[in-house]
Design an enzyme around this catalytic site. Structure first.
Site, PDB file in Angstrom:
ATOM      1  N   LYS A 219      17.878  53.745   5.962  1.00 33.22           N
ATOM      2  CA  LYS A 219      17.982  53.056   4.444  1.00 33.22           C
ATOM      3  C   LYS A 219      16.987  53.783   3.388  1.00 33.22           C
ATOM      4  O   LYS A 219      17.190  53.621   2.310  1.00 33.22           O
ATOM      5  CB  LYS A 219      18.092  51.713   4.367  1.00 33.22           C
ATOM      6  CG  LYS A 219      19.396  50.859   5.242  1.00 33.22           C
ATOM      7  CD  LYS A 219      19.422  49.424   4.877  1.00 33.22           C
ATOM      8  CE  LYS A 219      20.738  48.866   5.844  1.00 33.22           C
ATOM      9  NZ  LYS A 219      20.796  49.069   7.019  1.00 33.22           N
TER      10      LYS A 219
ATOM     11  N   CYS B  64      27.484  43.019   5.638  1.00 31.96           N
ATOM     12  CA  CYS B  64      26.927  44.277   5.696  1.00 31.96           C
ATOM     13  C   CYS B  64      26.782  44.891   7.329  1.00 31.96           C
ATOM     14  O   CYS B  64      26.306  45.743   7.640  1.00 31.96           O
ATOM     15  CB  CYS B  64      25.410  44.308   5.305  1.00 31.96           C
ATOM     16  SG  CYS B  64      25.214  44.102   3.611  1.00 31.96           S
TER      17      CYS B  64
ATOM     18  N   PHE C 143      25.130  38.953   5.022  1.00 36.32           N
ATOM     19  CA  PHE C 143      25.034  37.947   4.471  1.00 36.32           C
ATOM     20  C   PHE C 143      26.059  36.816   5.193  1.00 36.32           C
ATOM     21  O   PHE C 143      27.004  37.299   5.813  1.00 36.32           O
ATOM     22  CB  PHE C 143      25.821  37.838   3.056  1.00 36.32           C
ATOM     23  CG  PHE C 143      24.924  38.500   1.808  1.00 36.32           C
ATOM     24  CD1 PHE C 143      23.625  38.565   2.261  1.00 36.32           C
ATOM     25  CD2 PHE C 143      25.172  38.607   0.576  1.00 36.32           C
ATOM     26  CE1 PHE C 143      22.746  39.073   1.171  1.00 36.32           C
ATOM     27  CE2 PHE C 143      24.477  38.962  -0.342  1.00 36.32           C
ATOM     28  CZ  PHE C 143      23.182  39.333  -0.049  1.00 36.32           C
TER      29      PHE C 143
ATOM     30  N   HIS D  85      17.927  47.240  11.156  1.00 35.84           N
ATOM     31  CA  HIS D  85      18.579  47.117   9.997  1.00 35.84           C
ATOM     32  C   HIS D  85      17.766  47.459   8.701  1.00 35.84           C
ATOM     33  O   HIS D  85      18.158  48.113   7.738  1.00 35.84           O
ATOM     34  CB  HIS D  85      18.990  45.576   9.973  1.00 35.84           C
ATOM     35  CG  HIS D  85      19.891  45.027   8.754  1.00 35.84           C
ATOM     36  ND1 HIS D  85      21.003  45.884   8.494  1.00 35.84           N
ATOM     37  CD2 HIS D  85      19.841  44.424   7.764  1.00 35.84           C
ATOM     38  CE1 HIS D  85      21.667  45.394   7.503  1.00 35.84           C
ATOM     39  NE2 HIS D  85      20.961  44.185   6.724  1.00 35.84           N
TER      40      HIS D  85
ATOM     41  N   GLU E  40      12.840  40.779  10.826  1.00 38.80           N
ATOM     42  CA  GLU E  40      13.121  41.655  11.857  1.00 38.80           C
ATOM     43  C   GLU E  40      12.039  42.061  12.355  1.00 38.80           C
ATOM     44  O   GLU E  40      12.066  42.238  13.743  1.00 38.80           O
ATOM     45  CB  GLU E  40      14.029  42.897  11.080  1.00 38.80           C
ATOM     46  CG  GLU E  40      14.605  43.665  12.131  1.00 38.80           C
ATOM     47  CD  GLU E  40      15.703  44.635  11.584  1.00 38.80           C
ATOM     48  OE1 GLU E  40      16.564  45.343  12.474  1.00 38.80           O
ATOM     49  OE2 GLU E  40      15.565  44.940  10.427  1.00 38.80           O
TER      50      GLU E  40
ATOM     51  N   HIS F 242      21.548  51.456   1.134  1.00 39.04           N
ATOM     52  CA  HIS F 242      22.099  50.305   1.812  1.00 39.04           C
ATOM     53  C   HIS F 242      23.566  50.449   1.317  1.00 39.04           C
ATOM     54  O   HIS F 242      24.009  50.077   0.412  1.00 39.04           O
ATOM     55  CB  HIS F 242      21.664  49.054   1.461  1.00 39.04           C
ATOM     56  CG  HIS F 242      22.008  47.716   2.351  1.00 39.04           C
ATOM     57  ND1 HIS F 242      22.983  48.122   3.234  1.00 39.04           N
ATOM     58  CD2 HIS F 242      21.717  46.928   2.818  1.00 39.04           C
ATOM     59  CE1 HIS F 242      23.435  47.142   3.953  1.00 39.04           C
ATOM     60  NE2 HIS F 242      22.411  46.142   3.574  1.00 39.04           N
TER      61      HIS F 242
END
Length: 419
Positions: free
Chosen positions: A335, A166, A400, A305, A316, A340
């Site tokens: 998002k 991502c 990931f 993110h 985060e 996403h």
């Protein structure tokens, strides 16, 4: 040195977006600033554990994709070609006249043409090898998005594909900046594209517990909210045109913002869960600030993110609080509106961060109501967009494998009295 132009700064002269918020930069920016989410029930996922998605509305490749045979391309390549055309037009460049050997293409994608792969694999299982399309590999291979962009744009410089899950789109922009700094090109068309709203991908994410299972579709993606339970799968593309600032100035090109710094790191923690202490993300943030020649107290805004998953948002937020303290920059996550978009997310959000700097306006985080009782305090923009001075903004992307990329953006020119 706040705001000073440096020889290493990169100008963002073109932006192209294809997102669930709209086809085109103007449409996407307006919807993101409105804070109106795009998640809805998806008929293609109706038999699956999670049935929500954020799809690009009304995308007809016959009308949007340059060239006579758009059906030859997977959806992720169609998105990339459409966004790239807008970005190049926005930059006032003509592929028919530029020095094609000095133009690079860098495109990130987490999965490439996975929709094509799933459909052709099903055809293979159902009817045998005779009916498998000879276009399977040209449409499926992840690097073919970059390859098709290079063909369409007649770009003969470096043509690269980045795959950092991502963070792929953000990694592509960082890579493009490195190519420009290294003198390997004069123009870079870079970004990310993904179209992973497929039955197999949706099932895989649902099995991992990564997707929201809320039934109230518009409110399903809730970054940093106490009641968040996962992200909503999205699709789209973000493509930017990057040039050395001096080159852009020489041709009097319009400039949205400057890419002034970047950082990348690995968590070295766990395949799919972020480091709960955020050590990897902190390294990425610090490197972005170092290369931007900036300190934490100079940062005015952060595009987080912000996936809406319990683990990511907690980690985060803790990292941002630790780095920036209680007087933190304004923080937002797109998002909540657009879901996403996987490997495209970092490029789309980089474009939104550049627009935030350009317009001096921080979009709101949709669907946020309240923090967890023990959440570290951060200044989350929600409810409505916030107008304030934004000289330096950061955009975080995580993927990931524990892959982190942070991009730093400054205003197109120093503010009055600076430099």
């Amino acid at each position: 040195m706040t705001g000073q132009l440096r020889g290493t700064d990169i100008a963002i002269t073109g932006i192209g977006l294809v997102t669930p918020a709209g086809i085109g930069t103007k449409e996407t920016w307006a919807r993101v600033c409105s804070g109106r989410p795009t998640a809805s029930a998806d008929p293609a996922l109706s038999e699956l554990p999670v049935q929500l998605s954020c799809r690009v509305p009304g995308f007809d490749p016959r009308l949007r994709v340059p060239g006579a045979q758009p059906w030859r391309h997977d959806r992720f390549t169609q998105f990339a070609l459409t966004a790239a055309q807008e970005a190049v037009d926005d930059a006032r460049l003509d592929p028919g006249t530029w020095n094609e050997s000095r133009v690079a293409v860098v495109l990130g994608s987490a999965a490439g043409g996975v929709e094509t792969y799933e459909k052709q694999h099903r055809k293979f299982l159902d009817t045998g090898p005779r009916n498998v399309s000879p276009l399977l590999l040209p449409a499926f291979l992840p690097n073919m998005g970059a390859g098709q962009l290079a063909i369409a744009l007649r770009a003969r410089g470096p043509v690269l594909h980045t795959a950092t899950a991502c963070a792929s789109g953000a990694t592509a922009l960082m890579t493009a900046a490195l190519l420009l700094h290294g003198g390997l090109c004069d123009i870079a068309v870079a970004g990310g594209s993904d179209a992973m709203i497929t039955p197999l991908c949706a099932t895989a994410f649902a099995k991992m517990g990564a997707l929201s299972t809320r039934q109230d579709a518009p409110s399903a993606s809730r970054p940093f909210d106490r009641d968040r339970d996962g992200f909503v799968l999205a699709e789209g593309a973000g493509v930017l045109v990057l040039e050395r600032y001096a080159d852009a100035a020489d041709r009097h090109a319009p400039t949205h913002a400057r890419l002034a710094g970047y950082g990348a790191s690995g968590d070295a923690h766990q395949p799919v869960a972020p480091d709960p202490e955020g050590h990897g993300l902190q390294l990425s943030l610090r490197e972005a600030l170092r290369t931007a020649d900036a300190s934490p107290d100079e940062v005015d805004h952060i595009n987080a993110h912000g996936t809406s998953t319990p683990l990511n948002d907690r980690s985060e937020a803790a990292t941002l609080h630790r780095m920036f303290g209680t007087a933190s920059p304004s923080i937002t996550s797109a998002k909540g509106v657009i879901g996403h978009a996987m490997g495209a997310a970092g490029a789309i959000e980089a474009a939104l961060t550049a627009l935030t700097v350009e317009h001096q306006l921080a979009p709101p985080t949709a669907n946020f109501h309240r923090f967890e009782p023990d959440a570290p305090p951060v200044d989350l923009v929600h409810g409505e967009p916030r107008s304030h001075r934004i000289d330096l903004a950061l955009s975080n992307s995580c993927g990931f494998g524990g892959q982190n990329t942070t991009l730093a953006f400054r205003r197109a020119a120093p503010a009055a009295g600076e430099g």
